[in-house]
Design an enzyme around this catalytic site. Sequence first.
Site, short mmCIF file in Angstrom:
data_model
loop_
_atom_site.label_atom_id
_atom_site.label_comp_id
_atom_site.label_asym_id
_atom_site.label_seq_id
_atom_site.Cartn_x
_atom_site.Cartn_y
_atom_site.Cartn_z
N LYS A 54 -21.02 20.00 14.90
CA LYS A 54 -21.19 21.33 14.32
C LYS A 54 -20.17 22.32 14.89
CE LYS A 54 -26.06 20.31 13.63
NZ LYS A 54 -27.43 20.40 14.19
N GLN A 98 -31.73 23.12 17.60
CA GLN A 98 -31.49 21.68 17.54
C GLN A 98 -32.78 20.92 17.84
OE1 GLN A 98 -28.45 20.33 16.67
NE2 GLN A 98 -29.56 18.38 16.56
N ASP A 123 -30.57 26.53 8.73
CA ASP A 123 -31.07 25.16 8.60
C ASP A 123 -32.05 25.03 7.44
OD1 ASP A 123 -30.13 23.05 10.04
OD2 ASP A 123 -31.44 23.32 11.76
#
Length: 932
Positions: A54, A98, A123
Amino acid sequence: MAQIISGIEVAGSIENDLRQQVTRLRSKWSGFEPRLAIVQVGGREDSNVYIRMKLKAAEKIGIAAEHIRLPRDITEIELLAKITSLNESPSVHGIIVQMPLDSDHAIDAHRVTDAVSPDKDVDGLNTINEGRVAVGDLSGFIPCTPAGCVELIKKTGVTIAGKNVVVLGRSRIVGTPVSELLKWEHATVTVCHSKTKNLSEITKTAEILVVAIGRPEMVRGSWVKPGAVVIDCGINAIEDPTKKSGQRLVGDVAYQEAVKVASAVTPVPGGVGPMTVAMLMRNTVQVARRQLDRLLAPSWPLKPLRLTPITPPPSDIVIARSQKPKDIGELAAEIGLCPSEVSQYGRTKAKISLSVLDRLRNQRTGKYIVVAGITPTPLGEGKSTTLIGLVQALTAHRGKNAFACMRQPSQGPTFGVKGGAAGGGYSQVIPMEEFNLHMTGDIHAVTAANNLLAAQMDARIFHELTQKDGPLYDRLVPKIKGVRKFSPIQLRRLKRLGIDKTDPDSLTAEERVKFARLNIDPTKIMWNRVVDLNDRYLRKITIGQSPTEKGFTRETAFDISVASEIMAILALGNDVDDIKERLASMVVALDKDGNAVTADDLGMTGALLVLLRDAFEPTLMQSLEGTPVLVHAGPFANIAHGCSSILADKIAMKLAGPAGYVATEAGFGSDIGMEKFFDIKCRASGDRPHCAVIVATVRALKMHGGGPPVSPGLPLHDVYLQENLDLLHKGLCNLGKHISNGNKFGIPVVVAVNKHGNDSAAELSLVQDFALHNGAFRAVVCSHFTHGGAGAIELADAVIDACNRPTHFQYLYPLSFSIQDKIHTIASQMYGASEIEYTEEVLEKIKIFTEKGYGKFPICMAKTSNSLTGDPSIKGAPTDFTLKINGIFVSVGAGFVVPMVGEISKMPGLPTRPSIYDIDLNTKTGEIEGLF
C-alpha cells in the site's frame, strides 16, 4: 485455455490514471496532497507485507501515506481515541485499520472499523458504507476487494447485466458486498456458503463465479461452467517442498484445472490482490477530490431557515424564540469547517479554532464589506440589524457565501439603556439571550487578564516599597530544589536592560538592583481595573486602605471591560504570536525616571496568554435564517477602534472563499468607527475592503435638521412620527458628510435607508435622491427589520454590484505624518474642523510620545459619537469649527495614539430607569424575560 485476467496490469492502469488525477488536483490548489493513514496494531509479518504494498502504491500515485504503528499492548479505548483524532484531522483524507489486529487485549474489530468516519473509510468497512452498498447507494466508499472484483470482470469485456452470478462466500469483507455490487450491476446473484447443499451443482450454473471461501483450491475445474468468468479472491499458503520457503500461495480455485474450462480466470497471486490496493488508492483520491471540490465550490450546501414574519413585528425576544436554530455543528459542517476546528458550547454556539487559517492558507478570499452609519440618535439607527439583514439576503436569498462578523456586546448597555446588540426584528442573531449575556466568556477572560495585571502591578509596588534590595532579588529568583535560574520572561527583561547573563548568581549588586526594581511612579500609572458593568461609583476609587498595605494607598479607577487595552489587542492581533507581542509591550506605567514599564517587565505576558487562550477563538452563531455569524471581541468604540476582530474576519473570508462576502461592522458613524476601521484595523490586517454601507434613518436625519432631542425611555416627538420633508431636508447634510467620508477612501458607498413604520414614501424617496446626487453608488430602502433577508434583497444586489467595481482603496494619511498632522487630517477630512486646539499638557505628551517612537502609530480619536464635532449637542454637518484636544494617551500594545476630544468616560453609568427593571427569569420555564 482461459484468458488470464491480470490484476497487476489492470491495477497499473488504474494507478496511472490516479497519478494524473492527483497532478490535476495539485494544479487547482497549491501544495494539495491526498493523505492516507494506515493504522497497524502489533507487527504481524503478513500485515507488514500488505502495508508495504500500500505504501509503495501510494508513493507511485502521489498520495502521502503514513504508517501509524501502535504497540500490541494498546487497549481498545486507546485505539478508538487514536482513530477519533485521525477522523478529526482535516489533513487526513483516508483511514484504514490493518486487519487482523495483533493485540494482547481483546479488541472488538467491528467496533474499530465502525469507529472510522464513513467519510474517511476508504476500506469501505464501516457499517454505514456497507449499508449504502446494500441499498444501491454507491455514493459512499465501496469495499476495496469487491470493487476490484467488479473491475476485473468488466475488463474481460463480459456484460454483467442479465448474467447468472454465483458468489461463494458471505463474509462482510468480500462475499456479501460483492454480491450486492453485482446485483446493482443487474446480474442475477446466488450467494453460497458452508451450509449450501449441492454446492458444485450450483457453481456449474454460474456464468460469472466469484470465490471467497478461504479454503485452498476447494473449487475444482469440474465445478466451473464451460466459458464462465472465474474471479478467485482467495490467498492461501500451502506446503511445497520445491520452494525455498517450503510454501507457495494458491487461491480458493484449483487454477490449473479452471483455466482449461473457464473463458477467463484470475491468477493467485497477481489477480484480485493488486486490485484491492488499487481500489484503496482510488477511494483515497476520491475523498481528497471531494474535499477539494467542496473547498472550490462557489457556494455552500447551506440550508436556510424559513421565516414567517408577523405584522406588526412582536418583540425581539419573541421573534428570536419563534425560530428553532439549527444545531451549530450542522451549520459548521455546511460552511466547510472540520470537526477538529469546532468546539461546541451547547447546541447553538461554538468556538472556531485558529487552525482553520493554516488549513485554508492557500484559499483565495472574496469581497470585504464594512457597515457603518450616519451620526446616530441615542436609540441607534439599526446598524447591527442592517448587517444581519444584508447577510441573510446575500446567503438565504441570493445563494452567496456570506458571513456577518460582529462585536460581542458588553453587559453594560445590555442592563443599561441601549439593550443588546444582536440586531432586531427579523434580522438578528439567535439565541439572542446567549448572544447578549455571557456568550462564551470572552469578556470575562479579558476582565480577569486585565485585573490580574493590575493586581501584579500593585503587589510589585508594595513589595519594592517594603523590601531591601537583597531579599527582593532573592525572592524574585529563588532556589527551587537547590537550583536558581531565571524564567524565560525574566531573561527577556535582562536582555532589554542590556545585561547579557543567564546565571542569577553572576549578576553584580548594581545589576541585581536594576533587574529587581521597576521603581514604578504611583502618580504615572496608566492601568485601571475593569468590570463588565455600568458602575459610576467606580470612576474614581482609593485602593490600599487595609492596614495590611501599611499606608501605601493611591487613587485609581475602574473602566468598563471593553475599554481595556487587552480587548483592543484581541481585536487587532493577526495571530497568537502577534497578540503575545502586543500584550508584552503594553505600557502600564512609567518609572520615576520616565521610562515605560510594560506587562512583560511585570512578568505577566505568559499568564495573560493563558487566561485569554480560549478568547483567541471567535464564536460561531447564526442569524434567524440560519446563516453564519462570527462574534469576536468588542473594543469600546469611543476609546478604542470599535470593530470586531481581524481574526474573525480572516477566518470568515477563508471560509466564504473567492466568490463569497464578509460584512463586518464598525462602531457608530463613518467619522468614528469607519475611519478607525480603515486606518487602524485594515492597516493592521492588510485586508482591503471593497464596499462601505452607510446606514441612515429618517428619524436621525430629522434630528440633524433641528428636530427635538431623542431620548431613551421617552416617547418620540410628533415630528418623528409624521411626514416633515422640510426638517428632513435640513438634516440630509449629515448623510452627505458620511457619504463623502466613505468616498475619500476610494471605495463605493451604498446607502441603506433603514425603514421605520412612520416613514412616508416621500421622505424615503427624498433620502434616496439626495444620496444618489451626493456621491452614493446606490441608495436603497430596506425593510429587513420587518421582513428579514427578503427586506434587504435590493441592498444585497447593490452591495454585489458595488463589490464588482474596481476600487482604489487608500488610507486617509500615511504613518510618516506627525501625530499632530494625523490629528489635523482626521479632524478636517472626517469631521469638518478647520482648527485644532491643544492644551499645554497634550503638547508635552505628544513631544514625549514622538521621542519614544510612538509617533509612527495611527491615531484613534476618542470623540463623542453623537456629533461630528466634539460637542454632542451640535447636530447636522458643521464646518470650520475648532476641535479641542484636552487629553492624549497611547496604547502601545494595541498600537495607536488616543487623543481625547471632550469628556469621554471609560465607565458609563446606569440611568434613572435602566433595563434592569424589565429583566427577570421565569422560574417555571427557565426562560429569560424582558431582556428586550
